[in-house]
Write a protein that holds these residues in place. Structure first.
Motif, short mmCIF file in Angstrom:
data_model
loop_
_atom_site.label_atom_id
_atom_site.label_comp_id
_atom_site.label_asym_id
_atom_site.label_seq_id
_atom_site.Cartn_x
_atom_site.Cartn_y
_atom_site.Cartn_z
N UNK A 35 0.81 -1.22 0.00
CA UNK A 35 0.00 0.00 0.00
C UNK A 35 0.84 1.27 0.00
N UNK A 36 2.00 1.22 0.68
CA UNK A 36 2.83 2.44 0.71
C UNK A 36 3.81 2.47 -0.46
N UNK A 37 3.74 1.42 -1.28
CA UNK A 37 4.52 1.35 -2.53
C UNK A 37 6.04 1.26 -2.30
N UNK A 38 6.41 0.63 -1.21
CA UNK A 38 7.84 0.42 -0.98
C UNK A 38 8.26 -1.01 -1.37
N UNK A 39 7.32 -1.72 -1.94
CA UNK A 39 7.54 -3.12 -2.28
C UNK A 39 8.68 -3.32 -3.30
N UNK A 40 8.71 -2.44 -4.29
CA UNK A 40 9.75 -2.57 -5.34
C UNK A 40 11.14 -2.32 -4.75
N UNK A 41 11.21 -1.33 -3.87
CA UNK A 41 12.49 -1.06 -3.20
C UNK A 41 12.93 -2.31 -2.43
N UNK A 42 11.96 -2.91 -1.75
CA UNK A 42 12.26 -4.12 -0.96
C UNK A 42 12.82 -5.23 -1.83
N UNK A 43 12.22 -5.39 -3.01
CA UNK A 43 12.66 -6.47 -3.92
C UNK A 43 14.08 -6.20 -4.42
N UNK A 44 14.33 -4.96 -4.74
CA UNK A 44 15.61 -4.62 -5.36
C UNK A 44 16.74 -4.44 -4.35
N UNK A 45 16.41 -3.87 -3.21
CA UNK A 45 17.46 -3.57 -2.22
C UNK A 45 17.14 -4.27 -0.90
N UNK A 46 17.02 -5.57 -0.98
CA UNK A 46 16.62 -6.35 0.20
C UNK A 46 17.53 -6.17 1.40
N UNK A 47 18.78 -5.82 1.15
CA UNK A 47 19.71 -5.66 2.27
C UNK A 47 19.58 -4.28 2.92
N UNK A 48 18.74 -3.42 2.35
CA UNK A 48 18.53 -2.09 2.96
C UNK A 48 17.03 -1.85 3.17
N UNK A 49 16.37 -2.92 3.48
CA UNK A 49 14.92 -2.83 3.69
C UNK A 49 14.53 -3.82 4.78
N UNK A 50 13.66 -3.39 5.68
CA UNK A 50 13.06 -4.37 6.58
C UNK A 50 11.57 -4.08 6.78
N UNK A 51 10.87 -5.17 6.97
CA UNK A 51 9.47 -5.10 7.36
C UNK A 51 9.43 -5.53 8.83
N UNK A 52 9.14 -4.59 9.72
CA UNK A 52 9.16 -4.91 11.15
C UNK A 52 7.87 -5.58 11.62
#
Lengths: 311, 283
Positions: A35-52
């Motif tokens: 919903x916040x549209x951060x999903x693509x960032x998560x896919x591409x930069x998994x080492x700089x993304x967390x879902x708490x």
């Protein structure tokens, strides 16, 4: 209208672009990345993304901790949950500690629609505007959203960005330079001034078209920087036009309307009328149905403009 | 500083300093500061990799005082370590001071403004996560009060720490069993506390949090542990430790001693100090 995308989509796209050039960006989400549209960032930069997970209080602490060890933290969820759920953490661990965290909240205001009052955050600007050290941005179209996100990340300190869900016509050009603290005059005029942020910019713009047809000269101001606020533009409008209408998808208390009144009452008193949600919670409906019921319409803007001109 | 006796002397000095601060400023949290003095002493003089001359050294171990109200013990330790002049302790809580009533990151050596309870562990999780992401070897320590564990945010953070396998994170609970309005188990039961942390995926080590030697051993064991779990040191302490008439009394959470009480507290600690100093001379 084919090129128009919702501000939240632009937020996601911009993060993706920035992720490529800045490896210091860390995105934190509380289980709403779709919903916040951060999903693509998560896919591409998994080492700089967390879902708490569903833990907004923890999200703020984690964002603050990451910022304290050198990352640019961008935490995002719905405005109802940040600042709504974790105001205390934002106050102590981001604002008071003055850390480089960006609180990027989507789904503000009645524009959330069917989910009803629970999710329609109408108090976020009020909550964030009063916090020392925080910059508060509420961009309107997709270009302004993109530029605001870029500037927020360039700025070293806490920023709140209110990111809309509804598509908005494009008012700004791709090569235009956004500055924190500046308001933008979309149309100059001398009879009455209309000021708005976010989704309401579109509505005041439409109202100005109608008013102009009746020979009324309207100044239309997009005010994405709610704090710091562009006092010069407000004072000029107060002095050069017969009154100001401030429109926002927010409670009439504590948001941009209050911020504009603080400036006019201090420097150049004039009539300032509010288009916003009164002292009442929202309900279910489409965004436009709700805007109509709660008076966030161009018709209401026109009515209030005429009241000012009659007075 | 490794000698146990030296650390006991140091902890006693910290207690004297913090009582002086509180008496001078007529403000402060004496009970929790006294209970945590040994833990802070062992952390700052034995366990943590820090350089007071270079407080922003990137590789430094990080410390977050989640129970920010026990700031008097913390400031006393930081001043003694040389982060700021010891003379400045006299300004504690006074107008214009940096040494405000809760930790303030404008002071060298302090990472975060804390004191709203239940915040420290989440911040520590962020820092520990950052260290892992950046391949840095520093460790993150946070000292929590037991009363503050009623804040649900701690348990969000506890879940996250084990989820992200943050074995570079060491939490310490100052388990003195008292909070401002009484016994923790009467106010809001925390027990079985050890099981709670274990069930959240933490390695739990228990110790006497007012015994310097045992604290050193426990920290060493926590650091030496090779598994991927975050570590929790459940440090059983006495609130008000070191001054008999203050010990184990909830009303000393936030009370300022009278002149008479102040003199009695100082003299009790000075007597203890003399015992330690004599021991040192004999050695």
């Amino acid at each position: 209208m084919n090129n128009i995308i919702a501000p939240r989509d632009m937020f996601g796209k911009t993060l993706l672009e920035l992720g490529e050039i800045n490896d210091n960006i860390f995105v934190i989400n509380a289980d709403v990345s779709k919903a916040t549209k951060t999903e693509e960032f998560a896919k591409k930069f998994g080492d700089r993304y967390i879902n708490v997970g569903i833990s907004e209080q923890n999200m703020v602490g984690v964002a603050a901790g990451l910022a304290r060890v050198g990352f640019i933290s961008i935490m995002s969820t719905f405005a109802s949950f940040a600042p709504g759920r974790c105001y205390d953490q934002i106050r102590q661990s981001i604002a008071y500690s003055n850390l480089n965290v960006k609180v990027a909240s989507t789904h503000p205001g009645l524009a959330v629609g069917p989910d009803g009052a629970m999710h329609q955050c109408l108090d976020d600007v009020a909550l964030m505007r009063e916090l020392p050290n925080f910059i508060v941005l509420a961009p309107s179209d997709q270009i302004e959203t993109k530029k605001a996100v870029i500037k927020a990340i360039e700025y070293n300190g806490p920023v709140y960005i209110r990111i809309g869900r509804m598509e908005c016509p494009i008012y700004f050009k791709e090569d235009w330079d956004f500055e924190i603290g500046k308001a933008y005059i979309l149309k100059d005029g001398s009879d009455v001034t209309l000021i708005a942020h976010g989704s309401m910019v579109h509505i005041i713009y439409e109202a100005s078209d109608e008013l102009e047809k009746e020979g009324i000269s309207v100044r239309v101001i997009d005010m994405p920087s709610i704090k710091p606020i562009d006092t010069k533009v407000i004072i000029k409008a107060a002095m050069e036009t017969r009154g100001i209408i401030v429109a926002e998808d927010h409670f009439i208390y504590g948001g941009l309307y209050s911020a504009v009144c603080e400036v006019t009452s201090n420097f150049s008193p004039c009539i300032v009328k509010a288009i916003g949600v009164q002292d009442i919670f929202g309900e279910s409906g489409s965004p436009l149905e709700l805007y109509k019921k709660y008076g966030l319409t161009k018709e209401n803007v026109i009515l209030k403009a005429k009241e000012i001109l009659k007075s | 500083m490794n000698d146990v006796l030296d650390l006991k002397i140091k902890a006693t000095q910290i207690r004297l300093d913090l009582i002086n601060m509180i008496y001078e400023s007529k403000s402060g949290h004496i009970g929790g500061s006294l209970s945590s003095a040994d833990i802070l002493t062992v952390l700052y003089y034995n366990v943590m990799n820090i350089d007071p001359n270079n407080p922003n050294w990137e590789e430094r171990d990080r410390f977050i005082l989640s129970k920010g109200h026990s700031v008097e013990a913390y400031y006393s330790v930081l001043a003694d370590k040389g982060y700021f002049p010891k003379e400045e302790l006299k300004t504690y809580c006074k107008f214009g001071t940096r040494l405000i009533g809760h930790p303030n990151n404008k002071i060298p050596g302090i990472e975060m403004n804390t004191g709203a309870l239940g915040h420290g562990l989440s911040i520590a999780v962020g820092m520990a996560l950052g260290a892992k992401m950046d391949n840095k070897s520093f460790r993150v320590f946070t000292l929590m009060g037991d009363g503050e564990l009623a804040e649900g945010s701690n348990w969000e953070a506890a879940m996250a720490a084990s989820h992200y396998k943050l074995n570079n994170l060491i939490g310490i609970v100052d388990r003195n069993k008292l909070q401002i309005s009484g016994n923790t188990e009467e106010v809001m039961s925390l027990e079985p506390l050890e099981d709670k942390w274990k069930s959240f995926g933490w390695d739990v080590l228990t110790t006497d949090g007012n015994d310097i030697e045992k604290l050193i051993d426990t920290f060493n064991a926590a650091i030496a542990s090779a598994n991927d779990k975050p570590k929790l040191i459940l440090a059983y302490t006495t609130k008000g430790k070191g001054v008999k008439f203050i010990e184990n009394k909830a009303n000393w959470h936030h009370r300022v001693p009278t002149e008479e009480e102040y003199k009695a507290a100082i003299s009790e600690l000075q007597e203890l100090m003399e015992v330690y100093l004599n021991e040192q001379n004999i050695k």
